[in-house]
Design a protein around this motif. Structure first.
Motif, mmCIF file in Angstrom:
data_model
loop_
_atom_site.group_PDB
_atom_site.id
_atom_site.type_symbol
_atom_site.label_atom_id
_atom_site.label_comp_id
_atom_site.label_asym_id
_atom_site.label_seq_id
_atom_site.Cartn_x
_atom_site.Cartn_y
_atom_site.Cartn_z
ATOM 1 N N LEU A 1 -38.352 13.284 -7.723
ATOM 2 C CA LEU A 1 -38.534 11.852 -7.456
ATOM 3 C C LEU A 1 -37.205 11.260 -7.029
ATOM 4 C CD1 LEU A 1 -40.626 9.304 -9.440
ATOM 5 C CD2 LEU A 1 -38.279 8.735 -8.829
ATOM 6 N N ALA A 2 -37.209 10.529 -5.912
ATOM 7 C CA ALA A 2 -36.027 9.808 -5.439
ATOM 8 C C ALA A 2 -36.399 8.345 -5.252
ATOM 9 C CB ALA A 2 -35.516 10.400 -4.131
ATOM 10 N N ALA A 3 -35.543 7.448 -5.723
ATOM 11 C CA ALA A 3 -35.799 6.014 -5.601
ATOM 12 C C ALA A 3 -34.484 5.291 -5.359
ATOM 13 C CB ALA A 3 -36.486 5.472 -6.854
ATOM 14 N N GLY A 4 -34.559 4.193 -4.649
ATOM 15 C CA GLY A 4 -33.350 3.412 -4.381
ATOM 16 C C GLY A 4 -33.716 2.015 -3.935
ATOM 17 N N GLY A 5 -32.698 1.172 -3.855
ATOM 18 C CA GLY A 5 -32.960 -0.196 -3.459
ATOM 19 C C GLY A 5 -31.724 -0.935 -3.001
ATOM 20 N N LEU A 6 -31.956 -1.990 -2.236
ATOM 21 C CA LEU A 6 -30.922 -2.913 -1.789
ATOM 22 C C LEU A 6 -31.341 -4.306 -2.231
ATOM 23 C CD1 LEU A 6 -30.556 -1.636 1.901
ATOM 24 C CD2 LEU A 6 -29.129 -0.994 -0.053
ATOM 25 N N ILE A 7 -30.517 -4.969 -3.008
ATOM 26 C CA ILE A 7 -30.796 -6.325 -3.470
ATOM 27 C C ILE A 7 -29.601 -7.207 -3.116
ATOM 28 C CG2 ILE A 7 -31.256 -7.808 -5.463
ATOM 29 C CD1 ILE A 7 -32.495 -5.439 -6.864
ATOM 30 N N ALA A 8 -29.861 -8.341 -2.516
ATOM 31 C CA ALA A 8 -28.756 -9.220 -2.134
ATOM 32 C C ALA A 8 -29.253 -10.646 -1.969
ATOM 33 C CB ALA A 8 -28.105 -8.744 -0.835
ATOM 34 N N THR A 9 -28.343 -11.563 -2.074
ATOM 35 C CA THR A 9 -28.606 -12.965 -1.781
ATOM 36 C C THR A 9 -27.314 -13.627 -1.323
ATOM 37 O OG1 THR A 9 -29.424 -15.071 -2.668
ATOM 38 C CG2 THR A 9 -28.198 -13.677 -4.175
ATOM 39 N N ASP A 10 -27.446 -14.524 -0.354
ATOM 40 C CA ASP A 10 -26.293 -15.346 0.026
ATOM 41 C C ASP A 10 -26.015 -16.403 -1.032
ATOM 42 O OD1 ASP A 10 -26.015 -13.898 2.324
ATOM 43 O OD2 ASP A 10 -27.175 -15.280 3.566
ATOM 44 N N GLY A 11 -27.020 -16.633 -1.881
ATOM 45 C CA GLY A 11 -26.828 -17.461 -3.059
ATOM 46 C C GLY A 11 -26.769 -18.957 -2.782
ATOM 47 N N TYR A 12 -26.296 -19.674 -3.773
ATOM 48 C CA TYR A 12 -26.208 -21.131 -3.713
ATOM 49 C C TYR A 12 -25.003 -21.562 -4.538
ATOM 50 C CZ TYR A 12 -28.173 -20.880 -8.403
ATOM 51 O OH TYR A 12 -28.376 -20.591 -9.729
ATOM 52 N N ILE A 13 -24.590 -22.798 -4.361
ATOM 53 C CA ILE A 13 -23.464 -23.334 -5.132
ATOM 54 C C ILE A 13 -23.976 -23.719 -6.511
ATOM 55 C CG2 ILE A 13 -21.703 -25.138 -5.277
ATOM 56 C CD1 ILE A 13 -21.685 -25.238 -2.242
ATOM 57 N N GLN A 14 -23.492 -23.050 -7.524
ATOM 58 C CA GLN A 14 -23.964 -23.324 -8.881
ATOM 59 C C GLN A 14 -23.416 -24.633 -9.435
ATOM 60 O OE1 GLN A 14 -24.726 -19.948 -11.704
ATOM 61 N NE2 GLN A 14 -23.115 -18.976 -10.479
ATOM 62 N N GLU A 15 -22.220 -25.021 -9.018
ATOM 63 C CA GLU A 15 -21.621 -26.252 -9.515
ATOM 64 C C GLU A 15 -22.528 -27.434 -9.196
ATOM 65 O OE1 GLU A 15 -18.351 -27.444 -11.791
ATOM 66 O OE2 GLU A 15 -18.699 -25.458 -10.916
ATOM 67 N N ALA A 16 -22.774 -28.289 -10.197
ATOM 68 C CA ALA A 16 -23.640 -29.447 -10.004
ATOM 69 C C ALA A 16 -23.105 -30.323 -8.869
ATOM 70 C CB ALA A 16 -23.729 -30.251 -11.291
ATOM 71 N N PRO A 17 -23.997 -30.910 -8.039
ATOM 72 C CA PRO A 17 -23.549 -31.675 -6.864
ATOM 73 C C PRO A 17 -22.551 -32.774 -7.189
ATOM 74 C CG PRO A 17 -25.918 -31.300 -6.767
ATOM 75 C CD PRO A 17 -25.463 -30.817 -8.115
ATOM 76 N N TRP A 18 -22.709 -33.436 -8.327
ATOM 77 C CA TRP A 18 -21.815 -34.549 -8.668
ATOM 78 C C TRP A 18 -20.441 -34.088 -9.148
ATOM 79 C CZ3 TRP A 18 -26.361 -33.234 -11.072
ATOM 80 C CH2 TRP A 18 -26.264 -32.692 -12.365
ATOM 81 N N GLN A 19 -20.251 -32.763 -9.276
ATOM 82 C CA GLN A 19 -18.970 -32.253 -9.747
ATOM 83 C C GLN A 19 -18.317 -31.284 -8.756
ATOM 84 O OE1 GLN A 19 -20.105 -30.509 -13.532
ATOM 85 N NE2 GLN A 19 -19.619 -32.388 -14.642
ATOM 86 N N ARG A 20 -18.917 -31.113 -7.596
ATOM 87 C CA ARG A 20 -18.390 -30.148 -6.648
ATOM 88 C C ARG A 20 -17.132 -30.665 -5.958
ATOM 89 N NH1 ARG A 20 -24.170 -28.652 -3.776
ATOM 90 N NH2 ARG A 20 -25.086 -27.633 -5.603
ATOM 91 N N GLY A 21 -16.331 -29.674 -5.536
ATOM 92 C CA GLY A 21 -15.147 -29.963 -4.748
ATOM 93 C C GLY A 21 -15.029 -28.976 -3.610
ATOM 94 N N PRO A 22 -13.987 -29.100 -2.805
ATOM 95 C CA PRO A 22 -13.827 -28.199 -1.655
ATOM 96 C C PRO A 22 -13.747 -26.727 -2.037
ATOM 97 C CG PRO A 22 -12.349 -30.083 -1.498
ATOM 98 C CD PRO A 22 -12.955 -30.141 -2.855
ATOM 99 N N VAL A 23 -13.338 -26.419 -3.268
ATOM 100 C CA VAL A 23 -13.156 -25.024 -3.663
ATOM 101 C C VAL A 23 -14.480 -24.310 -3.935
ATOM 102 C CG1 VAL A 23 -13.022 -25.371 -6.152
ATOM 103 C CG2 VAL A 23 -11.681 -23.556 -5.087
ATOM 104 N N ASP A 24 -15.553 -25.068 -4.138
ATOM 105 C CA ASP A 24 -16.815 -24.464 -4.552
ATOM 106 C C ASP A 24 -17.578 -23.870 -3.369
ATOM 107 O OD1 ASP A 24 -16.771 -25.134 -7.394
ATOM 108 O OD2 ASP A 24 -16.902 -27.206 -6.710
ATOM 109 N N ILE A 25 -17.988 -22.591 -3.540
ATOM 110 C CA ILE A 25 -18.800 -21.898 -2.553
ATOM 111 C C ILE A 25 -19.987 -21.263 -3.267
ATOM 112 C CG2 ILE A 25 -16.812 -21.435 -1.057
ATOM 113 C CD1 ILE A 25 -16.860 -18.545 -2.073
#
Length: 753
Positions: A265-289
C-alpha cells in the motif's frame, strides 16, 4: 526493579473449543426490523470462519459457553458478542457506530462491557466532513480541543497540543496519539503533526477518554487517540482532489495491490493554503500577512500474511513550511518515520503484537520582535509597523522505540494481557540570537522511558471486571549545554538536569449490564506525563508572549475516576458519565512579568489542577438513511492548589462544549452532512486576564456518486462567517472566515466494483 506488576481482577474472553467438548449453540442474525439476514458470516476470535447463516438467518455451531463470536453481513455494521446459549442478534445498518473497540484494553470490548468512555470515527465519518485536517475532523467529538482554537492549517506547531476531559495543555499534549502501536506525539515537544498521516491511509479513529498510562505510559493523562490504518486487501486505487477559498487545496492518492500472501500500500498527499490574516482587523498593522502552510506526506507499507503470522514494514515522510503571520516568523518540519513488526495468532486464541519503530526530524523556527515605530515606507504607522528577527532555532531529534504485548485467554471468561515497551529520544537544540545580546546556544539531551505492564479481565454473565498496572522507569540524562557569547565559549553555563523516576500507574474498572440494553460502570486510574525537552530547555514565543524553559521541572501525576450509564439499541447508543481528574505538579506557563514587552512567562510545576464534570455522548441511526451523533461536556477545570493562580480557570478550557452532526444518505441523491460545534468562553492565559468569547460554528458537506467510480463533493466551513476568537497574545487572533471547496474522488479496482 522495573517489572513488579500488581494484577487484580479479571475480564471475559471466552475460548472456542473443539466440537468434541462443546455444546451446539444456535445464533440467529436479524436486522433492526427483526428480518432474517441470510449469508451473514460467523467467525471466531482468530478470524477463522465458522459458517454462514441460512435462509432463516440461523447457524448452529459448537462452542463452550460463553464463547466470543464475530458477526458480519454486507451492508451492516459488524459486531462482536459473547454467547452463552441460543441467541438472537440484531445488526445495525452500515454507517452506524462500530460497537467494539480495542484501544482502551488492547483487546476487543463492547460499549456496554467497557468501564471507560470510548468513541469511534468511522471511515465514513472521516470522509463526509467539511474539514481538511485530522484535528478539525476530531472536533466532531465533544470535549476535543487543541491548546488553542485554530486549525492546524494555520496554527503554529507549538499550539497543537490536544486537550481531553478539560485538562488543557501547553505546547505539549496531555493526550497520547498512536498508530498501529507507534506513538506519534512529537518526541521533542509533545505537540502533534496533524497533517503527517496521508488521509486516505486511515480507516478509522478510536478515542479513549481518561487516564491510560497503565497500558501506554507517559502522556496518556487525558486519554488516547488511536489511528487505525488501512491494510491492503485487494487491488485498488483512489484519487482525491479538492480546491477552494484562500488558495486551499487537498490532493491525496492511495494505491494498493495484493498477490498471494503479499500486500503493498502506498499513500500520499499535498495539503496547502494561502491562508488568511489571523490578526483581528481592528488590530492589524503593516507587518501582518496571511498565515499559511504547504505540506507533503507519503507512506509505503509492505506486508506478508500467511496463516496465523503477519509481517509488516512501513516507512513514511512528512515535510511542511509555514508562515506564522509576519514576514519573519516562519517554521518548517522535515520528518521520516519507520516501523516494522509482526502480528501472530498463537494457539488457544493467544495473540502477540511486536513493533520496532523510529523517526528522525529537523524542526526550524524564526522568532521576531514586533515594533510600533513608524518605518520609512509608512511614516504614519502607529501599530505593528515592523519587525526584527530575534532568534533562529534548529532542533534535530532522533527517536527509537520497541513495543510488544501478548494476550491470552486462560479459561471461559478470563483474559490476561502483558506487555513491555521502551522509548528513547535524543534531541539537540541549536539557537542563534540576534541584536545587542547575540549568542549561540548548543544543547543536547537524552530521554528514555521503559515500562512493563499487565492486565487481567474477567467477564461473568453480566459483569465485567478489569485491573491493570504498569511500572515506568523514566530517565532524563546525558545533557550538555554550550554557550557562545560572541567572543568566547562560556566554560560554566547552566547544565540540563539529570534525573530518574520510577512511576507506578494502576487502573481498575467494573461494568454491570442490565436488561440486555443497559449498563452502569465505574473506573479509577493513576497516570503521568514526563516533561518534554522543549519544556525543560527551549524558549518559545507565540505573539507577544515569551515563555522561558525550566531545567527543574518534574513529571505530572494524575489521579482520576469516572462513573456512567450506557444504553445500546439497534438504533444507536447513548452514554453519560461523571468524571473527576486531579493533576499534581502540572506543568504550566505562569506569567512572570505581565507589563514587559514581550510578556514574560515561565514553565513551572503548579500545585494541582482539577477537572470535574459531566459528559453525554450519543450516536443514533433512527433510519437506515439518516444518523445523528454528538454530545455535550461540562468541565469545571480550575487550579485547586498552589501559591499562584489558585481558583483560576485552566487556560484554553471552556466549561461548556457541545457538538451535533447530522448525516443523510440516499443512493439516488448522495450524502449530505452538517457538523456544528458550540463552545463557551475560556481564557488564553494562566492569570485569566485574556478572555476568549464563546462561539458557534456550522460546516457542511455534500457528495454525489456518478456510477461506482466517480464522486463529486462540495464543502463549506464556518457557514455563518462568525468571528471566532482563537487567541489573545495579547492581540486578538481569529479563526478561519467562511470558506468553500469543491472536489472529486475517483476509485478504480476491486473495491470500486
Amino acid at each position: 526493579m522495573i517489572g513488579v506488576l500488581a494484577l487484580i481482577g479479571a475480564i471475559r474472553a471466552p475460548v472456542l473449543l473443539d466440537a468434541q467438548s462443546a455444546a451446539p449453540v444456535t445464533l440467529t442474525v436479524e436486522d433492526s426490523r427483526s428480518a432474517a439476514l441470510p449469508g451473514a458470516t460467523i467467525s471466531d476470535p482468530a478470524g477463522q470462519l465458522l459458517g454462514r447463516t441460512d435462509a432463516t438467518g440461523r447457524l448452529t455451531i459448537p462452542c463452550t459457553s460463553p464463547c466470543r463470536l464475530r458477526v458480519m453481513a454486507q451492508g451492516f455494521t459488524p459486531k462482536s458478542l459473547l454467547v452463552e446459549g441460543d441467541t438472537t442478534l440484531h445488526l445495525a445498518p452500515a454507517g452506524s457506530t462500530e460497537e467494539v473497540t480495542v484501544t482502551a484494553y488492547r483487546t476487543p470490548l463492547g460499549m456496554l462491557e467497557s468501564p471507560v468512555t470510548t468513541r469511534i470515527l468511522s471511515e465514513s465519518a472521516l470522509n463526509s466532513t467539511a474539514a481538511v485536517t485530522l484535528d478539525d475532523k476530531l472536533r466532531q467529538l465533544p470535549g476535543v480541543q487543541l491548546y488553542r482554537r485554530s486549525s492546524s492549517l494555520v496554527a503554529n506547531p507549538s499550539s497543537q497540543g490536544l486537550s481531553l476531559r478539560g485538562l488543557g495543555s501547553t505546547a505539549a499534549s496531555r493526550t497520547l496519539i498512536t498508530e498501529d502501536d507507534v506513538p506519534l506525539n512529537d518526541p521533542f515537544a509533545g505537540w502533534i503533526r496533524w497533517q503527517e498521516q496521508p488521509e486516505l491511509s486511515l480507516k478509522s479513529v478510536e478515542l479513549v477518554r481518561g487516564g491510560a498510562s497503565d497500558l501506554y505510559g507517559s502522556s496518556a493523562i487525558g486519554g488516547v487517540v488511536n489511528l487505525i490504518p488501512v491494510r491492503p486487501t485487494s487491488n485498488f486505487a483512489e484519487l482525491k482532489s479538492t480546491g477552494g477559498s484562500e488558495g486551499t487545496y487537498d490532493n491525496a492518492l492511495r494505491l494498493q495491490a495484493t498477490r498471494g500472501p503479499w500486500g503493498v500500500l502506498a499513500a500520499g498527499g499535498l495539503i496547502a493554503t494561502d491562508g488568511y490574516i489571523q490578526e483581528a482587523p481592528w488590530q492589524r498593522g503593516p507587518v501582518d500577512i496571511a498565515s499559511n502552510v504547504h505540506s507533503q506526506n507519503g507512506m509505503l507499507l509492505a506486508q506478508h500474511e500467511r496463516g496465523s503470522l503477519r509481517l509488516m514494514a512501513r516507512g513514511s515522510g512528512y515535510n511542511d513550511a509555514r508562515s506564522n503571520g509576519t514576514p519573519d516568523q516562519t517554521n518548517g518540519t522535515r520528518m521520516w518515520r519507520y516501523a516494522t513488526g509482526a502480528d501472530w495468532q498463537g494457539p488457544h486464541d493467544g495473540t502477540l503484537v511486536a513493533r520496532l519503530y523510529g523517526s528522525t526530524e529537523h524542526f526550524r523556527q524564526v522568532f521576531s520582535n514586533i515594533t510600533n515605530t513608524p518605518t520609512a515606507a509608512d511614516p504614519t504607522c502607529t501599530y505593528r509597523c515592523g519587525e526584527s528577527p530575534t532568534r533562529f532555532s534548529l532542533s534535530p531529534e532522533n527517536e527509537l522505540g520497541a513495543v510488544a504485548h501478548w494476550s491470552q485467554p486462560l479459561g471461559a471468561g478470563l483474559l490476561f494481557v502483558a506487555g513491555a515497551d521502551s522509548h528513547d529520544v535524543r534531541v539537540w537544540d541549536r539557537e542563534q540570537t540576534y541584536g545587542a545580546t547575540a549568542a549561540l546556544t548548543n544543547l543536547h539531551d537524552h530521554q528514555r522511558d521503559t515500562g512493563a505492564y499487565g492486565e487481567a479481565m474477567w467477564l461473568h454473565r453480566q459483569w465485567t471486571l478489569t485491573a491493570s498496572a504498569r511500572i515506568d522507569w523514566f530517565q532524563n540524562y546525558d545533557g550538555q549545554q554550550l554557550l557562545w557569547n560572541g567572543t568566547a565559549w562560556n566554560t560554566s553555563p547552566p547544565q540540563p538536569s539529570q534525573f530518574s523516576q520510577h512511576v507506578f500507574d494502576p487502573r481498575m474498572g467494573i461494568s454491570r449490564k442490565f436488561l440486555e440494553h443497559w449498563a452502569v460502570s465505574a473506573s479509577g486510574f493513576r497516570a503521568f506525563r514526563a516533561p518534554s525537552p522543549n519544556e525543560l530547555y527551549r524558549t518559545t514565543q507565540v505573539g507577544n508572549m515569551l515563555t522561558k524553559p525550566n531545567f527543574n521541572l518534574l513529571s505530572e501525576r494524575a489521579t482520576g475516576w469516572e462513573t456512567g450509564v450506557a444504553s445500546e439499541w439497534h438504533w444507536g447508543t447513548i452514554r453519560t458519565s461523571y468524571f473527576l481528574t486531579q493533576v499534581n505538579r502540572p506543568i504550566a506557563a505562569l506569567t512572570i512579568n505581565p507589563t514587559s514587552s514581550p510578556i514574560l512567562l515561565m514553565r513551572e510545576n503548579l500545585g494541582q489542577i482539577e477537572s470535574r464534570g459531566v459528559a453525554v455522548d450519543f450516536e443514533l441511526a433512527p433510519q437506515r438513511w439518516f444518523s445523528v451523533d454528538g454530545g455535550y461536556q461540562y468541565a469545571h477545570a480550575t487550579v485547586s492548589k498552589g501559591t499562584q493562580d489558585l481558583g483560576n480557570w485552566i487556560p484554553e478550557v471552556a466549561r461548556n462544549m457541545a457538538s451535533l452532526n447530522l448525516r443523510a444518505f440516499r443512493p439516488r441523491f448522495g450524502t449530505l452532512s452538517l457538523q456544528s460545534r458550540l463552545s463557551g468562553r475560556q481564557y488564553d492565559d494562566d492569570a485569566n486576564t485574556y478572555l476568549l468569547h464563546g462561539f458557534f460554528r456550522l460546516d457542511a458537506y455534500a457528495s454525489h456518486d456518478f456510477g461506482k467510480r466517480m464522486q463529486l463533493f462540495a464543502a463549506g466551513d464556518n457557514l455563518f462567517d462568525r468571528d471566532i476568537e482563537v487567541g489573545k497574545t495579547p492581540t486578538t487572533t481569529l479563526a478561519q472566515p467562511r470558506a468553500a471547496r469543491i472536489g472529486f474522488l475517483f476509485r478504480l479496482g476491486e473495491s470500486a466494483q
